[in-house]
Design an enzyme around this catalytic site. Sequence first.
Site, PDB file in Angstrom:
ATOM      1  N   ASP A 160      96.003  38.807  31.762  1.00 30.17           N
ATOM      2  CA  ASP A 160      96.832  38.277  32.841  1.00 30.17           C
ATOM      3  C   ASP A 160      96.299  36.936  33.341  1.00 30.17           C
ATOM      4  O   ASP A 160      95.963  36.776  34.516  1.00 30.17           O
ATOM      5  CB  ASP A 160      96.889  39.292  33.989  1.00 30.17           C
ATOM      6  N   ASN A 409      86.296  43.365  28.783  1.00 33.74           N
ATOM      7  CA  ASN A 409      87.024  43.671  30.012  1.00 33.74           C
ATOM      8  C   ASN A 409      88.178  44.611  29.714  1.00 33.74           C
ATOM      9  O   ASN A 409      89.057  44.307  28.902  1.00 33.74           O
ATOM     10  CB  ASN A 409      87.586  42.396  30.643  1.00 33.74           C
ATOM     11  N   GLU A 410      88.149  45.764  30.350  1.00 30.22           N
ATOM     12  CA  GLU A 410      89.223  46.758  30.306  1.00 30.22           C
ATOM     13  C   GLU A 410      89.647  47.144  28.897  1.00 30.22           C
ATOM     14  O   GLU A 410      90.847  47.167  28.578  1.00 30.22           O
ATOM     15  CB  GLU A 410      90.423  46.290  31.131  1.00 30.22           C
ATOM     16  N   ASN A 463      86.995  48.786  37.284  1.00 26.41           N
ATOM     17  CA  ASN A 463      88.141  47.995  37.737  1.00 26.41           C
ATOM     18  C   ASN A 463      89.170  48.968  38.291  1.00 26.41           C
ATOM     19  O   ASN A 463      89.745  49.760  37.534  1.00 26.41           O
ATOM     20  CB  ASN A 463      88.752  47.192  36.589  1.00 26.41           C
ATOM     21  N   TYR A 465      92.431  49.670  41.331  1.00 23.69           N
ATOM     22  CA  TYR A 465      93.416  49.028  42.210  1.00 23.69           C
ATOM     23  C   TYR A 465      94.194  50.052  43.028  1.00 23.69           C
ATOM     24  O   TYR A 465      95.412  49.966  43.156  1.00 23.69           O
ATOM     25  CB  TYR A 465      94.356  48.154  41.375  1.00 23.69           C
ATOM     26  N   TYR A 469      98.271  48.721  42.632  1.00 24.80           N
ATOM     27  CA  TYR A 469      99.085  49.223  41.540  1.00 24.80           C
ATOM     28  C   TYR A 469      99.342  50.727  41.657  1.00 24.80           C
ATOM     29  O   TYR A 469     100.309  51.237  41.107  1.00 24.80           O
ATOM     30  CB  TYR A 469      98.423  48.911  40.195  1.00 24.80           C
ATOM     31  N   TRP A 546      88.364  41.014  42.922  1.00 30.34           N
ATOM     32  CA  TRP A 546      89.297  40.264  42.102  1.00 30.34           C
ATOM     33  C   TRP A 546      90.325  39.641  43.032  1.00 30.34           C
ATOM     34  O   TRP A 546      91.100  40.341  43.623  1.00 30.34           O
ATOM     35  CB  TRP A 546      89.974  41.191  41.084  1.00 30.34           C
ATOM     36  N   LYS A 565      95.722  37.257  43.951  1.00 23.55           N
ATOM     37  CA  LYS A 565      94.672  38.142  44.473  1.00 23.55           C
ATOM     38  C   LYS A 565      93.443  37.372  44.957  1.00 23.55           C
ATOM     39  O   LYS A 565      92.457  37.981  45.383  1.00 23.55           O
ATOM     40  CB  LYS A 565      94.262  39.160  43.412  1.00 23.55           C
TER      41      LYS A 565
END
Length: 601
Positions: A160, A409-410, A463, A465, A469, A546, A565
Amino acid sequence: MLKPRPTTTRELMNLDGIWRFALDTDVGDAPWAEILPGALDVAVPASYNDQFVDPRIRNHVGRVYYQRAVRVPRGWDGERVVLRFDAATHEARVYADGVLAAEHVGGYTPFEADLTNRVRPGQEFLLTVEVNNELTNTTIPPGTITVDQAGRRAQTYLHDFFNYAGLARSVWLHSTPRTHVQDIVITTGVADRAGIVDYRVVHSGEARVRATVLDADGAAVATGTGAAGALRIEDVELWRPGAAYLYRLRVELFDGEELLDSYDEAFGVRTIEVRGREFLINGAPFYFTGFGKHEDTAVRGKGHDDAYLVHDFQLMEWIGANSFRTSHYPYAEEVLEFADRHGIVVIDETAAVGLNLGVQGGLSGRPTTPTFSPETFNDRTREAHAQHLRELIARDKNHPSVVMWCIANEPASNEDGAREYFEPLVDLARELDSTRPLTYAVVMFATFRNDQIVDLFDVVGLNRYYGWYVASGDLETAERYLRQDIQGWVDRVDKPIMMTEYGADAQPGVHSVWDQPWTEEYQASYLETHHRVFDEFPEFVGEQIWNFADFQTSNGIHRVDGNKKGVFTRDRKPKTAAFALRARWRALGNRKPESTIDDTD
């Protein structure tokens, strides 16, 4: 690979400035063999995308060409002449007077071209660089290219942030002696009040090696001979978070008494250790406060800018942050050097973002196809990942600010095939550098129940949210979910746990007395909710929000002019949350908050 710098035996010339520019659709079959057609110019260092108003350039998928004339200093006769690119996103071919001189794959690490036998001191040559921004299932980061019915090529990817491309970092021409220092590896330790500096020198040719440690005033405090050894600094000044102290290791090559080459490498003496559920720097528990960041500014895209570098670090100091993660790629070396000098702690991350096809399934995390398979992310992907890891560690190994490597990452760490993909990379990272812990940023649908690789790593980076989300606008539910999630990881692993991402979008100037998403007040309340939960867990070792600042993303209806963000706007204005963070972090310093859990029974 040593960063080029001027010394008593080396010279350096910067090639930044205005270059000629063309798209591959506007040139012939061999554009490197002639002057580029057209009238386009482009600035270096900067991504090319936003410098132009033509959407055909901004959204171009494929190759572009940079070109300029370069005159080699006439005093470099008898020296090696080397061309150095700090980065080229994502693949480059370099031509000198129409002849291929170097190739490199990977958008965020440096590479060189030895031009010694191709150019002549005092004369000019035509430098042409082909840069390709295409991402596929075997690149790091990955992506997919599609062609529509009109023949237009489009790039899609699973990360993203906008796929800025080009020569976003500096280009250099530098000289070295024929017999020269090629690499220096420095590791440090502490014994009583003395610093122990283990060094290893790689050099070309035959030479006698002398290594001297210089303190911040330039005084010699230790010296030794040989290509490898251990030097002892009595009454050492440690490199500490917020209180940096740097030494220099001066490596000199001699032929008898004749000096052949000299190179200085800055370093700090400090120790890093994960002990149980604590992260220790110099033997003391350290609590991370700070951000995930991006190299992202208006017009420049990912182009490095020293003014933004200074201002961003000023804002981190103002807000009380002690650390950041180089999400989601290695940053310019100037950033790490600045962190070294100012005592800011860095989690250094690879460009492996988007290794997760579950993202296509939304928050359910159900992939439409397996992430790891011969047809998707496979052995070739992992080899590209491994090469990127080698280049990252080779570049950044001597920076005292870098305390941990983040391998990805992720990723889809909850899917079958994740362990087979990541275990060889973990083994490689530990082989390349045994002194720093390893982590990865755990995606939201990889949970304490289904994650398949957490045991391979030293620190759990989450990570999450909740409240954005998941349970958007409902902070009471978000708080309950977050507490349950962290408790699950605490029960599963005997490791330090930190939050590597948490945040909520806030549109500057949007306000409400209610918990309304996108308002500045909601962002502040969201962060306050998370901090209340973090403070309940003594196993928690850090919080990185973030994001530091708003940044540009690809086109999508869920983004309005990028990701919002940021605690600061894209032009670095503080939002409401910044002031609440400043109060919290400046009170914490580098200390872990006092736990609110009563464990006296």
